[in-house]
Design a protein around this motif. Sequence first.
Motif, PDB file in Angstrom:
ATOM      1  N   ASP A 159       0.871  -1.178   0.000  1.00 20.68           N
ATOM      2  CA  ASP A 159       0.000   0.000   0.000  1.00 20.68           C
ATOM      3  C   ASP A 159       0.907   1.226   0.000  1.00 20.68           C
ATOM      4  O   ASP A 159       1.009   1.958   0.982  1.00 20.68           O
ATOM      5  N   ILE A 160       1.597   1.425  -1.111  1.00 20.74           N
ATOM      6  CA  ILE A 160       2.620   2.464  -1.164  1.00 20.74           C
ATOM      7  C   ILE A 160       2.022   3.855  -0.998  1.00 20.74           C
ATOM      8  O   ILE A 160       2.631   4.735  -0.370  1.00 20.74           O
ATOM      9  N   GLU A 161       0.829   4.070  -1.505  1.00 26.06           N
ATOM     10  CA  GLU A 161       0.212   5.395  -1.364  1.00 26.06           C
ATOM     11  C   GLU A 161      -0.150   5.682   0.087  1.00 26.06           C
ATOM     12  O   GLU A 161       0.141   6.767   0.616  1.00 26.06           O
ATOM     13  N   GLY A 162      -0.750   4.700   0.768  1.00 27.42           N
ATOM     14  CA  GLY A 162      -1.126   4.894   2.164  1.00 27.42           C
ATOM     15  C   GLY A 162       0.092   5.034   3.060  1.00 27.42           C
ATOM     16  O   GLY A 162       0.122   5.886   3.974  1.00 27.42           O
ATOM     17  N   ALA A 293      -3.177  -3.726  -7.120  1.00 23.86           N
ATOM     18  CA  ALA A 293      -2.229  -3.963  -8.211  1.00 23.86           C
ATOM     19  C   ALA A 293      -2.687  -3.267  -9.486  1.00 23.86           C
ATOM     20  O   ALA A 293      -1.881  -2.623 -10.178  1.00 23.86           O
ATOM     21  N   ILE A 294      -3.956  -3.385  -9.793  1.00 24.01           N
ATOM     22  CA  ILE A 294      -4.477  -2.739 -11.002  1.00 24.01           C
ATOM     23  C   ILE A 294      -4.403  -1.230 -10.860  1.00 24.01           C
ATOM     24  O   ILE A 294      -4.042  -0.507 -11.795  1.00 24.01           O
ATOM     25  N   GLY A 295      -4.714  -0.717  -9.663  1.00 24.25           N
ATOM     26  CA  GLY A 295      -4.669   0.724  -9.441  1.00 24.25           C
ATOM     27  C   GLY A 295      -3.268   1.295  -9.565  1.00 24.25           C
ATOM     28  O   GLY A 295      -3.080   2.390 -10.118  1.00 24.25           O
ATOM     29  N   LEU A 296      -2.273   0.578  -9.045  1.00 28.10           N
ATOM     30  CA  LEU A 296      -0.898   1.072  -9.070  1.00 28.10           C
ATOM     31  C   LEU A 296      -0.176   0.742 -10.369  1.00 28.10           C
ATOM     32  O   LEU A 296       0.565   1.562 -10.907  1.00 28.10           O
TER      33      LEU A 296
END
Length: 391
Positions: A159-162, A293-296
Amino acid sequence: MTDTLVRRTPWPDSVSRAVVTPLQPSVVYASESPDELDAQYAGQVQGYTYAREGHPNATVLAQKIDALEGATGGLVVGSGMAAVSAALLGLLKSGDHIVGGNQLYGRSLRMMTQDLPRFGIGHSLADQTDAAAVEAALRPETRMILIETVSNPTLRVADIEGIARLARDRGILLAVDNTFTTPRGLRPFDFGADIVIHSVTKLLAGHADATLGYVAARNPDHRRAIYDMATTLGLTASPFDCWLAERGLYSFALRYDRAEENAARLAEHLAALPGVRRVIYPTRPDHPDHNRAIGLLGRRGGNMLSFEVEGGRAAANALTRAAPQIAFAPTLGDIGTTLSHPASSSHRGMSAESRAANGISEGFFRVSVGVEEIELLISEFSAAIEAATRA
């Protein structure tokens, strides 16, 4: 006598230039005067002094990876773990605390749990797919968070964004090992990372013939601290390995795209075979982090996949023996496909209970998919899985 063979011969002048980057293996560099040497060390002019402090082939390679990662002033060192070591030891001190993803590469885990404590640096491990779990592991003295974009070997997506938001709000450094994903899949600096790390040995160099690492920091002071630590520890990159890795980079995009396409098709095939308990690939709908995964990553699943067969070590032995043309090796990133068994290689230092908690059984394999014809890979893996099932 006015000349001697002991003296070095100047490089020939030429009105034309080499198309290929020259290989410069020199350890020492001569300056004109003490004033010029001072100017080099003071950063007033560009020059080289001693290979441990830098050399042209490392500079050329670092600049190319900088361009891929959107970085400035990245440093090439002797291995991926040299990059991890330079970042952690260069930026952490006694009394600091670091939070690491609980599914990091085995040697990164060992460094955090066994080596850093000897220097008075505390650690905690947390699920990098859950920013709340990482937050719960923080302490007042936490200075850094270390995660992998996609974990090795379980391919969980961080969860790199979080975690980046959490790190920014708390004033904590976020270091991201981007080896598996590569900048073709994701650029961590674009998502708020402070430090980006690579094992260049793997997909960037891509031919299993160069051992190198790369580390870049957003902050110039951090870059200097990392450079000073790498120089002090002698984490020097070989000029020849840098030259080989630069050559590998010219085909990186082509290799990555072909291997990624192969991996997606191989994952689909393996999932349909009897005896395969599960297949882990980021873009598959059954991946535990599929939506993230799809989002990133979009549809960029990468070239790495993992799978688990039924049965224990006997099945694992039968599988590798039935696929002699697929290199069974504890590494990844060659131009051809390699197969690894984490329980006997990268994660052998963990207890069986810890491996089980991370989903790594004796039947668990990681595949670094190469650029071979996909029909060949499907045939070879089908035979290997059948042999494991019989065992």
